[in-house]
Write an enzyme that holds these catalytic residues in place. Structure first.
Site, PDB file in Angstrom:
ATOM      1  N   CYS A 382       0.831  -1.209   0.000  1.00 16.93           N
ATOM      2  CA  CYS A 382       0.000   0.000   0.000  1.00 16.93           C
ATOM      3  C   CYS A 382       0.870   1.266   0.000  1.00 16.93           C
ATOM      4  CB  CYS A 382      -0.974  -0.048   1.172  1.00 16.93           C
ATOM      5  SG  CYS A 382      -2.460   0.906   0.842  1.00 16.93           S
ATOM      6  N   HIS A 508      -3.624  -5.111   0.337  1.00 14.18           N
ATOM      7  CA  HIS A 508      -3.060  -5.658   1.584  1.00 14.18           C
ATOM      8  C   HIS A 508      -3.105  -7.189   1.570  1.00 14.18           C
ATOM      9  CE1 HIS A 508      -2.644  -1.891   3.875  1.00 14.18           C
ATOM     10  NE2 HIS A 508      -3.624  -1.483   3.089  1.00 14.18           N
ATOM     11  N   GLU A 510      -1.593  -9.197   3.397  1.00 18.16           N
ATOM     12  CA  GLU A 510      -1.459  -9.789   4.739  1.00 18.16           C
ATOM     13  C   GLU A 510      -2.779 -10.291   5.299  1.00 18.16           C
ATOM     14  OE1 GLU A 510      -1.038  -6.593   3.967  1.00 18.16           O
ATOM     15  OE2 GLU A 510      -1.653  -5.206   5.549  1.00 18.16           O
TER      16      GLU A 510
HETATM   17  N1  GLN Z   1      -2.009   6.693   2.749  1.00 14.63           N
HETATM   18  C1  GLN Z   1      -2.098   5.941   1.543  1.00 14.63           C
HETATM   19  C2  GLN Z   1      -3.451   6.108   0.877  1.00 14.63           C
HETATM   20  O1  GLN Z   1      -4.381   6.519   1.497  1.00 14.63           O
HETATM   21  C3  GLN Z   1      -1.806   4.477   1.781  1.00 14.63           C
HETATM   22  C4  GLN Z   1      -2.799   3.797   2.667  1.00 14.63           C
HETATM   23  C5  GLN Z   1      -2.305   2.516   3.253  1.00 14.63           C
HETATM   24  O2  GLN Z   1      -1.111   2.238   3.255  1.00 14.63           O
HETATM   25  N2  GLN Z   1      -3.200   1.699   3.784  1.00 14.63           N
HETATM   26  O3  GLN Z   1      -3.612   5.801  -0.270  1.00 14.63           O
END
Ligand code: GLN
Length: 532
Positions: A382, A508, A510
């Site tokens: 992310c 994600h 995970e």
């Molecule tokens: N802050 C980034 C976004 O909003 C990444 C979010 C995250 O890593 N969950 O896109």
């Protein structure tokens, strides 16, 4: 008809109520029953999405896009079932829906009260979990400890459910503590007695006690609890401290708690299939090798902030017979550090997980640069992917000021930018791009090698995305965009094929890793890091 098991806690928090609930679910599932899980959190936030990970730990995301308590991650990993929006209920959610109903005039002029309106809403959420999951047994964990002001309405709703459905359809497990007192060298039952008394004062009669204790209690201790709490000795279960948490379900199985529950429900006691779980325990207890993986984040002082990520690393480690030692690196500290060789001296792989806001990002970029220029296996998740794209733009493509509009709103080089449908959004809670979205994987890439399939579904939680205007430039310089969401033309996976293992994803992974089935991206990352 669905049967309901409720897991409450007393004496102190942190007794492992979540693991107890998961273990019960695992045992019942291993006997061929369809189980579903649910957690009640008494706080007023509608969901933990807006809470600080440093205080509350990770926000877990379900496939249908609910931001939930991290306990749901334990549940999914233990029972290997996907949970959904009915699985995490907060006081905030309950109040919100009651107030909305009141505003719509649905209470027909009644005075809206804790009992019956709030309690009815809670009961509805319990029954909804049963109906929508079509499970044989729903296991609901009640957050906090009995006696907290916040959880009173939940306990009252459960009292009503116990009365409405009767003991053949409900089972109450109460988790307590049996401390050992040095000096007198005794295990003490009084806290347990008092906690059961508290519960009874609220009208709930527990059907079993799970007592956390430093070592196994004795028959006489159980007899004492039995006498004071009006429970058969067989229904008082020891929960001893263990080195390997996966032993807990087996410890409960040996004390037959699942049989006691099934007997009360009048359900058959089918054979339990626990071989795969016992094999897992053996694997975890006998890992041959060990390696260090560095996790670079800004919430590292609370390890729970990265719970699913570290669990997923461990799962992949099991597959390669390797214990994963996590080197938690504070990204803000890293910004001030000149000698990265010192920090990453023993590191075999670098992982940059998700995150929000501009604090610490330069430290993460430094770590990514170190991984890229020293050819150390890298996995970005992310924000980790967004920063990998920024690092590459700055240091390979010559875009010195490359950044994200999350950090500099009016930047001239927005490599990462707000998604189009995010621009008008004002509310912070529940408005990210959440839950499952499809990703199409390019053949002959690291990603394809890991997944061995072209279409995947992964869970998301972000507001910003890779800016496609820069795609050609990065591609010309050697970056491969190996995963794309075709519907919205969003970049989902990037990689650098000239390196040993450099890959990052917008989603994600995970959240979908399981102890006996590591996620493909963690699998390939650990495989590369262990050189296996
Ligand atoms: N802050 C980034 C976004 O909003 C990444 C979010 C995250 O890593 N969950 O896109």
């Amino acid at each position: 008809m669905t049967k309901y098991v409720f897991v409450t806690g007393g004496v102190v928090s942190g007794l492992g109520k979540g693991i107890t609930a998961s273990s019960l679910a695992l045992l019942l599932k291993s006997r061929g029953y369809k189980v579903f899980m649910q957690k009640f959190d008494p706080y007023i936030n509608v969901d933990p999405g807006t809470m600080n990970p440093r205080e509350h730990g990770e926000v877990f995301v379900t496939y249908d896009g609910c931001e939930t308590d991290l306990d749901l991650g334990h549940y999914e990993r233990y029972i290997d079932e996907e949970l959904n929006y009915t699985s995490n209920i907060t006081s905030g959610k309950i109040y919100k829906s009651v107030i909305e109903k009141e505003r719509r005039g649905e209470y027909l002029g009644a005075t809206v009260q804790m009992v019956p309106h709030i309690t009815n809403e809670i009961k509805k959420k319990v029954y909804e979990a049963g109906i929508s999951s079509n499970a044989d047994i729903v296991i609901t964990e009640i957050g906090g400890t009995v006696g907290d002001i916040e959880s009173q309405s939940f306990i009252e709703a459960l009292r009503q459910i116990q009365y409405e459905l009767g003991s053949t359809n409900t089972f109450f497990v109460h988790c307590t503590l049996i401390p050992f007192i040095y000096g007198s060298n005794e295990l003490k039952t009084k806290p347990t007695q008092n906690s059961v008394k508290d519960l009874r004062n609220m009208g709930i009669r527990p059907d079993a006690l799970v007592c956390r204790c430093p070592f196994n209690t004795s028959e006489s201790i159980k007899e004492k609890i039995s006498l004071f709490c009006s429970l058969p000795v067989s229904n008082i279960i020891d929960s001893v401290d263990v080195k390997n948490v996966y032993e807990i379900p087996i410890n409960y199985y040996n004390q037959k708690i699942d049989e006691i529950i099934l007997k009360q429900f009048g359900l058959d006691i089918r054979n339990a299939n626990l071989k795969y779980w016992k094999d897992l325990i053996k694997t975890v207890d006998n890992l041959k090798d060990e390696i260090e993986i560095s996790l670079v984040g800004k919430y590292v002082e609370l390890h729970d902030a990265y719970l699913s990520v570290t669990e997923a690393l461990k799962h992949a480690g099991y597959k390669y017979n390797t214990k994963i030692n996590i080197n938690y690196v504070d990204s803000e500290q890293l910004e001030k550090e000149d000698d990265l060789n010192k920090i990453f001296k023993n590191t075999k792989g670098i992982l940059v997980p998700g995150g929000f806001g501009s604090r610490g990002i330069e430290g993460k970029i430094k770590a990514i640069n170190y991984a890229r220029t020293n050819n150390i296996p890298f996995l970005g998740i992310c924000l980790g992917m967004q920063l990998a794209a920024i690092e590459f733009s700055r240091n390979v493509c010559g875009l010195k000021d490359a950044t994200s509009t999350e950090f500099i709103v009016d930047t001239k080089t927005p490599i990462i930018d707000l998604m189009a449908d995010q621009k008008e959004i004002v509310n912070m809670g529940g408005t990210l791009r959440l839950g499952n979205y499809e990703c199409k994987i390019k053949k002959d890439t690291l990603a394809y090698n890991a997944y061995k399939q072209e279409k995947i579904l992964e869970r998301h939680r972000h507001r910003y995305e890779f800016n496609n205007k820069y795609k050609n430039l990065l591609e010309k310089n050697g970056m491969v965009f190996s995963g794309i969401n075709e519907k919205s033309n969003l970049v989902e996976i990037i990689e650098l094929p000239n390196l040993k293992h450099f890959i990052a994803c917008q989603f994600h992974p995970e959240f979908k890793s399981r102890p006996t089935r590591p996620h493909p991206l963690f699998d390939s990352f650990i495989k590369a890091s262990t050189n296996k």
